[in-house]
Design an enzyme around this catalytic site. Structure first.
Site, PDB file in Angstrom:
ATOM      1  CE  LYS A  48      33.197  38.100  38.565  1.00 25.55           C
ATOM      2  NZ  LYS A  48      32.012  38.695  39.211  1.00 25.55           N
ATOM      3  CB  ALA A  49      38.592  43.326  34.925  1.00 27.82           C
ATOM      4  N   GLY A  50      37.289  43.980  37.985  1.00 26.82           N
ATOM      5  CA  GLY A  50      37.344  44.926  39.054  1.00 26.82           C
ATOM      6  C   GLY A  50      36.415  45.915  38.897  1.00 26.82           C
ATOM      7  CB  THR A  51      33.141  45.972  36.826  1.00 30.65           C
ATOM      8  OG1 THR A  51      33.553  44.987  36.177  1.00 30.65           O
ATOM      9  CG2 THR A  51      32.377  47.086  36.078  1.00 30.65           C
ATOM     10  CG  HIS A 110      30.765  43.471  31.527  1.00 28.23           C
ATOM     11  ND1 HIS A 110      32.071  44.105  32.130  1.00 28.23           N
ATOM     12  CD2 HIS A 110      30.058  43.171  32.531  1.00 28.23           C
ATOM     13  CE1 HIS A 110      31.701  43.781  33.723  1.00 28.23           C
ATOM     14  NE2 HIS A 110      30.601  43.276  33.580  1.00 28.23           N
ATOM     15  CB  SER A 140      37.588  36.262  38.893  1.00 29.50           C
ATOM     16  OG  SER A 140      36.570  36.781  39.501  1.00 29.50           O
ATOM     17  CE1 TYR A 196      40.490  43.135  41.375  1.00 27.16           C
ATOM     18  CE2 TYR A 196      42.605  42.042  41.667  1.00 27.16           C
ATOM     19  CZ  TYR A 196      41.420  42.252  42.092  1.00 27.16           C
ATOM     20  OH  TYR A 196      40.909  41.551  43.069  1.00 27.16           O
ATOM     21  CG  PHE A 232      38.533  41.753  49.286  1.00 25.92           C
ATOM     22  CD1 PHE A 232      37.889  41.648  48.012  1.00 25.92           C
ATOM     23  CD2 PHE A 232      38.400  40.701  50.318  1.00 25.92           C
ATOM     24  CE1 PHE A 232      37.123  40.472  47.682  1.00 25.92           C
ATOM     25  CE2 PHE A 232      37.654  39.674  49.983  1.00 25.92           C
ATOM     26  CZ  PHE A 232      37.078  39.621  48.573  1.00 25.92           C
ATOM     27  CG  ASP A 233      38.833  41.989  54.534  1.00 30.56           C
ATOM     28  OD1 ASP A 233      38.693  41.099  53.809  1.00 30.56           O
ATOM     29  OD2 ASP A 233      39.954  42.023  55.161  1.00 30.56           O
ATOM     30  CE  LYS A 259      40.740  31.722  47.273  1.00 29.50           C
ATOM     31  NZ  LYS A 259      41.617  30.844  46.487  1.00 29.50           N
ATOM     32  N   GLY A 260      39.577  38.350  45.970  1.00 28.20           N
ATOM     33  CA  GLY A 260      40.022  39.910  45.833  1.00 28.20           C
ATOM     34  C   GLY A 260      41.669  39.798  45.856  1.00 28.20           C
TER      35      GLY A 260
END
Ligand code: A3P
Length: 296
Positions: A48-51, A110, A140, A196, A232-233, A259-260
């Protein structure tokens, strides 16, 4: 498998001093014997760190021009195999990585640093590590464990909060993970350690730094394409990047692209929890050279 055949939720157990689940340990011998190639790129993160974000950036940078069809036909978890993943009835991450036709191969893990197969070090592979501040990482991870049948039960927020601080998470304590990888840079120079929060602050700048590390010089137009493609979107809408094709995840509970944001922890931590967390954090994070930002 289809939704009806989902495996039961896995249980955590101690594995060489790290809490793990069998989906990431069952193939241990084969994973440890993985043969890395010198041009492989390992993307390493705590969950959940931005992988997914950095994976999509790298895939677009490398293959956006030469094989753009990859990006529209293959989900991210096929373009960038998850090395240690071993889920019944699915091809293992290790086999997927072995069979990747691309050069370089982009491979995700991970693992805490001490679990990385030795051939990555022997081949002097480039490694990209992404760290995210502990509080947002925790929030997250909580939502991820709620929506992902392949993870242990999340339980309620308060118990999850305590478990995170105790390091009772799949892949072990966040604290050891980010510190272990940070320390590794002292003896292994081929690691690009990213944050991140920096990517949120200025994605273009972080892509430039990443390109300098991997030795790519995209044109202004290419870079613009990547930068906008990984907003993100756009990633949330992109079926090949948003994990909506994996039945093990229940998007009704929470979408993968949730959410980002930086600072969402404020919506979950109580004042008391925050104080408790900060005091404990200070004890665990003694290295002044590693600074993570939970507000920007
Ligand atoms: P949130 O749950 O806080 O929204 P990983 O890929 O390591 O599993 O990390 C997932 C987290 O990264 C999720 O965080 C997800 O929304 C966020 N993320 C994924 N792609 C992103 C992007 N393009 N921009 C910002 N955040 C992104």
């Amino acid at each position: 498998f289809d939704k009806m055949e989902l495996p039961p939720r896995p249980k955590l157990f101690d594995f060489h001093g790290v809490s793990m689940i069998h989906f990431f340990t069952q193939n241990w011998e084969n994973v440890q014997n993985f043969q890395a190639r010198p041009d492989d790129i390992l993307i390493a993160t705590y969950p959940k760190a931005g992988t997914t974000w950095v994976s999509q950036i790298l895939d677009m940078l490398y293959f956006g021009q030469t094989s753009p069809e990859r990006l529209t036909t293959l989900p991210i978890y096929e373009r960038v195999p998850f090395l240690e993943m071993t889920i019944p009835n699915l091809v293992t991450g290790k086999d997927q990585a072995d069979e990747l036709p691309t050069t370089p191969r982009l491979i995700k893990t991970h693992f805490p640093v001490q679990f990385v197969p030795k051939s990555f070090w022997e081949q002097n592979c480039r490694i990209i590590y992404v760290a995210r501040n502990a509080k947002d990482n925790m929030v997250s991870y909580y939502h991820f464990d709620c929506m992902n049948q392949g993870q242990p039960e999340a339980g309620d927020w308060n118990s999850f909060f305590q478990r995170f601080m105790d390091g009772n998470m799949v892949f072990g304590p966040w604290y050891d993970h980010v510190n272990g990888w940070w320390k590794k840079k002292e003896t292994y120079s081929n690691i690009h350690y990213m944050f991140y929060e920096d990517m949120i602050e200025d994605t273009g700048r972080e892509i430039d730094k990443l390109c300098a590390f991997i030795g790519l010089s995209p044109s202004a137009e290419e870079k613009e394409k990547v930068t906008s493609g990984v907003q993100f979107d756009n990633m949330k809408k992109n079926k090949m990047a948003n994990y909506s094709t994996l039945p093990i995840m229940n998007f009704k509970v929470s979408p993968f692209m949730r959410k980002g944001k930086v600072g969402d922890w404020k919506n979950y931590f109580t004042v008391a929890q925050n104080e408790h967390f900060d005091a404990d954090y200070k004890k665990k994070m003694k290295d002044p050279t590693l600074q993570l930002r939970c507000v920007i």
